[in-house]
Write an enzyme that holds these catalytic residues in place. Structure first.
Site, PDB file in Angstrom:
ATOM      1  N   SER A   1     -19.307 -67.294  84.369  1.00 33.59           N
ATOM      2  CA  SER A   1     -18.805 -67.215  82.997  1.00 33.59           C
ATOM      3  C   SER A   1     -18.736 -65.755  82.536  1.00 33.59           C
ATOM      4  O   SER A   1     -17.991 -64.956  83.101  1.00 33.59           O
ATOM      5  CB  SER A   1     -19.690 -68.067  82.091  1.00 33.59           C
ATOM      6  OG  SER A   1     -19.117 -68.255  80.825  1.00 33.59           O
TER       7      SER A   1
ATOM      8  N   ASP B   1     -16.369 -74.094  83.348  1.00 35.17           N
ATOM      9  CA  ASP B   1     -17.436 -73.088  83.359  1.00 35.17           C
ATOM     10  C   ASP B   1     -18.453 -73.338  84.470  1.00 35.17           C
ATOM     11  O   ASP B   1     -18.977 -74.437  84.621  1.00 35.17           O
ATOM     12  CB  ASP B   1     -18.131 -73.132  81.991  1.00 35.17           C
ATOM     13  CG  ASP B   1     -19.034 -71.939  81.753  1.00 35.17           C
ATOM     14  OD1 ASP B   1     -19.962 -71.720  82.548  1.00 35.17           O
ATOM     15  OD2 ASP B   1     -18.826 -71.237  80.754  1.00 35.17           O
TER      16      ASP B   1
END
Length: 338
Positions: A46, A213
């Site tokens: 991320s 993610d």
């Protein structure tokens, strides 16, 4: 080996995800650079993938990595939240446009602006695809050819129900890693569920996977570069976490169905990384950044909050370096780069 003078200031780097809190990573990295460290490979999830990609590009281009702080300070996070043409027209009523996007695209915001920004920054250093981040073969160790890249980002394949390490796993999708844009993988890793729309990864056979993610499966892949042949590492792998030690041990107070559901989700998301919380060998090579109760999705960060995160990152690395002893670490642990 540990006593090799040429390796005294080399490290591999693993950066935890944390949305806008990722500016704290830059503060920690800057402090490491000021201490003379240079980075062989970088992995991240991320926000860690975004910062890691920039560090890898700078390193590959032979540019000073200390530019990472100025770059982090220049980011307008709110600009990544594109409500689309209808939302821009609606102004204060833009939630009316976001709700349909969430319903039909499974995310409030598209990722086009984030992708464009990452692509633009990488292009400044001559990086477009993972082929531009290839590393030469290492004569001292057998590193598989598919692992010879300056950068690895972690994403979550919900279709196949597993974490994926990119570019290492692109061949599983019948894709040549050298041809895949780095920004594609970085955005996959940063696509926070329901907030940003998921990414679609089509393999060579036409099958589509939904990618989100990387923090869903592992937000802190600290062991990603560790040797598996039983030999001691030639240099360490350092990790930076966007949590203080206290935050990692917080208690969830269960008072009803909603709090139970939230605690369950948080526990599931953090289950893989939880093993590193009390592992003394993982702690010994980790910097813990106090993120001052700032949420990952606080995209309207004030200048003061950004300065706080940068300063806390610097403080975390400074504290770490005061106690870091590679020789002592090797006596207790074996984790580290090939």
């Amino acid at each position: 080996m540990a006593d090799n003078a040429t390796n005294d200031r080399i490290a591999d780097l693993v950066l935890e995800g944390g949305g806008v809190k990722g500016i704290g990573l830059a503060g920690a990295v800057q402090r490491l650079v000021d201490d003379g460290y240079r980075f062989n490979r970088v992995a991240g999830t991320s926000a860690g993938a975004i910062t890691g990609a920039l560090i890898a590009a700078m390193t590959q281009a032979g540019e000073p990595v200390d530019g990472i702080v100025d770059l982090a300070k220049s980011i307008d996070y709110a600009d990544f939240l594109d409500p689309g043409p209808v939302g821009r027209v609606l102004g204060p009523l833009k939630p009316l446009a976001l709700a349909p996007h969430l319903m039909f695209e499974n995310g409030l915001y598209p990722t086009a602006r984030l992708h464009a920004w990452v692509s633009e920054q990488l292009a400044r250093y001559g990086v477009r695809t993972f082929g531009d981040l290839r590393m030469d073969a290492d004569p001292e160790v057998e590193v598989p050819e598919e692992h010879r890249y300056r950068l690895v980002v972690v994403a979550s394949d919900l279709t196949r129900q597993r974490a994926i390490k990119l570019p290492w796993d692109f061949p599983d999708y019948h894709l040549n890693p050298d041809d895949v844009p780095v920004a594609d993988a970085v955005v996959m890793s940063a696509s926070l569920p329901f907030f940003f729309e998921p990414c679609k990864l089509r393999d060579g056979g036409g099958k589509i996977s939904t990618i989100v993610d990387g923090g869903i499966f592992t937000n802190y892949p600290i062991s990603i570069f560790d040797r598996t042949d039983g030999k001691p590492p030639r240099w360490p792998t350092f990790g930076v976490r966007l949590h203080s030690r206290a935050e990692l041990r917080k208690r969830n107070e269960i008072g009803g169905p909603l709090s139970l559901a939230m605690a369950l989700v948080e526990s599931l998301v953090g289950a893989w990384d939880a093993m590193y919380v009390d592992d003394p060998c993982a702690q010994a090579r980790t910097m813990f950044v106090d993120t001052a109760d700032i949420a990952s999705t606080d995209f309207d960060l004030s200048a003061e909050q950004q300065a706080t995160l940068l300063a806390n990152g610097t403080t975390a690395a400074d504290e770490f370096l005061r106690h870091w002893d590679f020789a002592g670490y090797l006596k207790r642990c074996r984790g580290g780069a090939q």
